[in-house]
Motif scaffolding. Structure first.
Motif, PDB file in Angstrom:
ATOM      1  N   LYS A  88      66.225 -27.712  52.243  1.00  0.00           N
ATOM      2  CA  LYS A  88      67.650 -28.071  52.281  1.00  0.00           C
ATOM      3  C   LYS A  88      68.392 -27.391  51.139  1.00  0.00           C
ATOM      4  CE  LYS A  88      70.800 -31.987  52.529  1.00  0.00           C
ATOM      5  NZ  LYS A  88      70.898 -33.451  52.616  1.00  0.00           N
ATOM      6  N   ARG A 134      76.714 -31.548  59.170  1.00  0.00           N
ATOM      7  CA  ARG A 134      75.665 -32.202  58.379  1.00  0.00           C
ATOM      8  C   ARG A 134      74.447 -31.301  58.279  1.00  0.00           C
ATOM      9  NH1 ARG A 134      72.194 -37.370  60.100  1.00  0.00           N
ATOM     10  NH2 ARG A 134      71.356 -37.839  58.067  1.00  0.00           N
ATOM     11  N   THR A 185      73.197 -28.344  67.327  1.00  0.00           N
ATOM     12  CA  THR A 185      72.762 -27.665  66.116  1.00  0.00           C
ATOM     13  C   THR A 185      73.138 -26.191  66.178  1.00  0.00           C
ATOM     14  OG1 THR A 185      70.574 -27.297  67.057  1.00  0.00           O
ATOM     15  CG2 THR A 185      70.860 -29.279  65.696  1.00  0.00           C
ATOM     16  N   LYS A 207      78.423 -28.727  54.016  1.00  0.00           N
ATOM     17  CA  LYS A 207      79.264 -29.516  54.915  1.00  0.00           C
ATOM     18  C   LYS A 207      80.707 -29.011  54.859  1.00  0.00           C
ATOM     19  CE  LYS A 207      80.697 -34.227  55.843  1.00  0.00           C
ATOM     20  NZ  LYS A 207      80.610 -35.623  55.423  1.00  0.00           N
ATOM     21  N   MET A 237      68.226 -27.244  61.652  1.00  0.00           N
ATOM     22  CA  MET A 237      68.517 -28.298  60.681  1.00  0.00           C
ATOM     23  C   MET A 237      70.008 -28.420  60.367  1.00  0.00           C
ATOM     24  SD  MET A 237      65.549 -27.828  57.958  1.00  0.00           S
ATOM     25  CE  MET A 237      63.885 -27.524  58.431  1.00  0.00           C
ATOM     26  N   GLU A 273      73.621 -29.249  61.678  1.00  0.00           N
ATOM     27  CA  GLU A 273      74.399 -29.891  62.735  1.00  0.00           C
ATOM     28  C   GLU A 273      75.825 -29.368  62.670  1.00  0.00           C
ATOM     29  OE1 GLU A 273      75.708 -34.412  63.512  1.00  0.00           O
ATOM     30  OE2 GLU A 273      73.562 -34.113  63.109  1.00  0.00           O
ATOM     31  N   HIS A 324      70.356 -31.435  57.896  1.00  0.00           N
ATOM     32  CA  HIS A 324      69.171 -32.292  57.990  1.00  0.00           C
ATOM     33  C   HIS A 324      68.072 -31.687  57.128  1.00  0.00           C
ATOM     34  CE1 HIS A 324      70.826 -34.721  61.249  1.00  0.00           C
ATOM     35  NE2 HIS A 324      71.338 -33.589  61.717  1.00  0.00           N
ATOM     36  N   GLY A 325      66.989 -32.380  56.965  1.00  0.00           N
ATOM     37  CA  GLY A 325      65.896 -31.875  56.147  1.00  0.00           C
ATOM     38  C   GLY A 325      66.009 -32.413  54.732  1.00  0.00           C
ATOM     39  N   SER A 326      65.068 -31.988  53.898  1.00  0.00           N
ATOM     40  CA  SER A 326      65.083 -32.463  52.517  1.00  0.00           C
ATOM     41  C   SER A 326      64.356 -31.474  51.617  1.00  0.00           C
ATOM     42  CB  SER A 326      64.396 -33.838  52.426  1.00  0.00           C
ATOM     43  OG  SER A 326      63.049 -33.715  52.827  1.00  0.00           O
TER      44      SER A 326
END
Length: 73
Positions: A25, A17, A3, A35, A69, A71, A19-21
Motif C-alpha cells: 500500500k 480507496r 477496481t 484517494k 487494490m 477502488e 485496499h491492502g496494507s
C-alpha cells in the motif's frame, strides 16, 4: 465499486480507496496514487498486464495485481 484493473483505455477515473496494507500500500501511495487523484488509463497490454496510466502529469506502468487494490469511481 469497481477496481482500476476493470477500466478501459482512454478512460479517466478518480481513486476512491486503496485496499491492502503494509509495504505494498505504501509503494502504491509513493507512486502518487492516493484517494481523490484522477487517473487517465492510456493503454492496457493485450493480456491486461501491465496498464499504462497518466497520474499527476507523469506516465506510470502498473501491474494488474496492484491495480486490483485500487477502488475507483
Amino acid at each position: 465499486m469497481r477496481t482500476l484493473n476493470e477500466c478501459k483505455p482512454k478512460e479517466t477515473i478518480t481513486v476512491v480507496r486503496l485496499h491492502g496494507s503494509g509495504a505494498l500500500k505504501r509503494r502504491i501511495m509513493d507512486m502518487g496514487i492516493t484517494k481523490g487523484v484522477e487517473i487517465h488509463v492510456r493503454k492496457v497490454a493485450p493480456l491486461g498486464d501491465p496498464m499504462e496510466l497518466n497520474v499527476r502529469g507523469y506516465e506510470l506502468s502498473l501491474r494488474k495485481g496492484d491495480a486490483e487494490m485500487i477502488e475507483v469511481a
